[in-house]
Write a protein that holds these residues in place. Structure first.
Motif, mmCIF file in Angstrom:
data_model
loop_
_atom_site.group_PDB
_atom_site.id
_atom_site.type_symbol
_atom_site.label_atom_id
_atom_site.label_comp_id
_atom_site.label_asym_id
_atom_site.label_seq_id
_atom_site.Cartn_x
_atom_site.Cartn_y
_atom_site.Cartn_z
ATOM 1 N N ASN A 66 1.285 -0.932 -0.105
ATOM 2 C CA ASN A 66 0.286 0.265 0.231
ATOM 3 C C ASN A 66 0.892 1.324 -0.268
ATOM 4 O O ASN A 66 2.107 1.037 -0.099
ATOM 5 N N PRO A 67 0.284 2.572 0.063
ATOM 6 C CA PRO A 67 1.243 3.125 0.182
ATOM 7 C C PRO A 67 2.014 3.427 1.360
ATOM 8 O O PRO A 67 2.621 4.548 0.687
ATOM 9 N N LYS A 68 2.100 2.639 2.346
ATOM 10 C CA LYS A 68 2.837 3.155 3.536
ATOM 11 C C LYS A 68 3.865 2.253 3.602
ATOM 12 O O LYS A 68 5.114 2.385 3.492
ATOM 13 N N PHE A 69 3.161 1.098 3.030
ATOM 14 C CA PHE A 69 3.921 -0.187 3.146
ATOM 15 C C PHE A 69 4.382 -1.444 2.341
ATOM 16 O O PHE A 69 3.227 -1.684 1.861
ATOM 17 N N LEU A 70 5.033 -2.153 2.682
ATOM 18 C CA LEU A 70 5.306 -3.649 1.492
ATOM 19 C C LEU A 70 5.144 -4.167 2.786
ATOM 20 O O LEU A 70 6.211 -4.899 3.977
ATOM 21 N N ALA A 71 4.589 -5.609 2.263
ATOM 22 C CA ALA A 71 4.202 -7.313 3.189
ATOM 23 C C ALA A 71 4.767 -8.950 2.734
ATOM 24 O O ALA A 71 4.276 -7.886 1.334
ATOM 25 N N ILE A 72 5.931 -8.760 2.872
ATOM 26 C CA ILE A 72 6.078 -10.267 2.454
ATOM 27 C C ILE A 72 5.875 -10.942 3.211
ATOM 28 O O ILE A 72 6.235 -11.069 4.582
ATOM 29 N N ILE A 73 5.359 -12.830 2.307
ATOM 30 C CA ILE A 73 5.781 -13.678 3.603
ATOM 31 C C ILE A 73 6.862 -14.540 3.576
ATOM 32 O O ILE A 73 7.688 -14.430 2.803
ATOM 33 N N THR A 74 7.707 -14.590 4.619
ATOM 34 C CA THR A 74 9.417 -14.833 4.704
ATOM 35 C C THR A 74 8.972 -16.098 5.043
ATOM 36 O O THR A 74 7.820 -16.889 5.665
ATOM 37 N N GLU A 75 10.163 -16.561 5.228
ATOM 38 C CA GLU A 75 10.859 -18.279 5.188
ATOM 39 C C GLU A 75 10.792 -18.180 7.079
ATOM 40 O O GLU A 75 11.792 -17.059 7.099
ATOM 41 N N SER A 76 10.512 -19.092 7.097
ATOM 42 C CA SER A 76 10.863 -19.001 9.635
ATOM 43 C C SER A 76 10.905 -20.132 10.703
ATOM 44 O O SER A 76 9.904 -20.748 9.377
#
Length: 340
Positions: A42-52
């Motif tokens: 979105n205009p504020k943030f980038l979200a990415i599913i990560t390996e954990s």
């Protein structure tokens, strides 16, 4: 004879990769085989599913935090199993929903500036009703705090295959939709949020009234055994991607009043990756991209035949592992950017 060129504002649209200094590096993207985009922006943030290890996590970065990401960067880590899908709220840029293999949907409040010191483990809202993993989460396009979640089956074949529509503010279920005999592959709201269209492993597209949970129309979609995806266009027609019996990738356009007979269907190639369609309601452009592909195709939709017009293809040397589309509020209009 003079050659007539179709009149279009977007005939000369082209894709341009960000410069290396404007990219994000060292992000450990999840290796999950689930058919999700793994990314939301979105205009504020980038979200990415990560390996954990030992649970599910996703990374939230402020858009301007470019460059190399530290290995110990704070994550959103409240899920007990792998995160399968994430979606930013269209009405609040600090709120994100996530669905997981731990059978829960969680809604998180991200502080301005992102996560700075420690992992975020406490969700703002915890939505528990699914009996099996939650494969998709999708916010209502126009109603505040309304969230859709779709359950799916486990590897052993058990599952609930139910869609829940939630009032997130009260943590309560507004509607339960239980009409799918097999895995739900995709769900899409229409422009006003008065209908949803689903694709299912049984190859049938279903149009459902989300207020009553009843099927309004249904019809056979793509004939191939591999997954198909369907989205609503602004005028109520349905665009889908899928596979033919010969496992060739296709796109098609359908009239919601006459599902089962496509208005148009075209074969693209014989690659085996699922194509994810992204639709821009303002420009009527459709972008097709797939995990493992190194190309993004653009098409323009018009209400009159032949309906879907090829515009251009963007090619890169790196295959795509996840994708997300920036809302129009985040565009840089000074550079004539129409999509990102």
């Amino acid at each position: 004879m003079a050659r007539v060129v179709r009149n279009s504002k977007f005939r000369h649209v082209f894709g341009q990769a960000a410069k290396k200094q404007d990219c994000y590096e060292n992000i450990r993207i999840t290796k999950s085989a689930w058919d999700s985009t793994f990314c939301s922006v979105n205009p504020k943030f980038l979200a990415i599913i990560t390996e954990s290890a030992g649970g599910g996590a996703f990374l939230v970065l402020p858009l301007d935090k470019i460059g190399r990401i530290d290995r110990d960067v704070p994550l959103v880590t409240g899920h007990k199993a792998a995160v399968l899908d994430i979606a930013w709220c269209p009405h609040n840029d600090n709120v994100i929903a996530s669905g997981s293999e731990d059978c829960t949907v969680k809604v998180w409040q991200i502080p301005d500036g992102g996560l700075t010191s420690s992992n975020l483990t406490q969700p703002a809202v915890d939505l528990v009703a699914h009996q099996r993993r939650v494969g998709q989460v999708l916010w209502h396009p126009s109603a505040l705090n309304i969230l859709l979640s779709a359950g799916n089956i486990e590897i052993n074949g058990s599952g609930d295959m139910k869609i829940f529509i939630w009032n997130v503010g009260k943590s309560m279920i507004l509607q339960t939709i239980d009409c799918h005999p097999e895995v739900i592959l995709s769900v899409s709201w229409n422009f006003t949020g008065s209908r949803i269209v689903t694709s299912c492993k049984d190859k049938i597209f279903r149009i459902i009234n989300p207020r009553t949970g009843q099927i309004v129309k249904s019809g056979m979609g793509h004939q191939g055994a591999k997954p198909a995806r369907a989205i609503y266009l602004r005028d109520g027609r349905i665009f889908s991607t899928g596979f033919s019996r010969m496992s060739e990738r296709q796109y098609a356009l359908w009239d919601e009043d006459n599902l089962g007979i496509s208005l148009t269907m075209e074969e693209l190639d014989s690659s085996n990756g699922i194509l994810f369609p992204f639709y821009d309601e303002d420009t009527s452009l459709i972008f097709l991209c797939g995990k493992g592909d190194s190309t993004i195709r653009y098409f323009e939709y018009t209400p009159d035949a032949p309906y879907i017009h090829y515009i251009n293809t963007y090619s890169s040397s790196d295959p795509q592992r996840g994708m997300g589309v920036m809302p129009k509020r985040g565009m840089n209009i000074s550079t004539c950017e129409i999509a990102r």
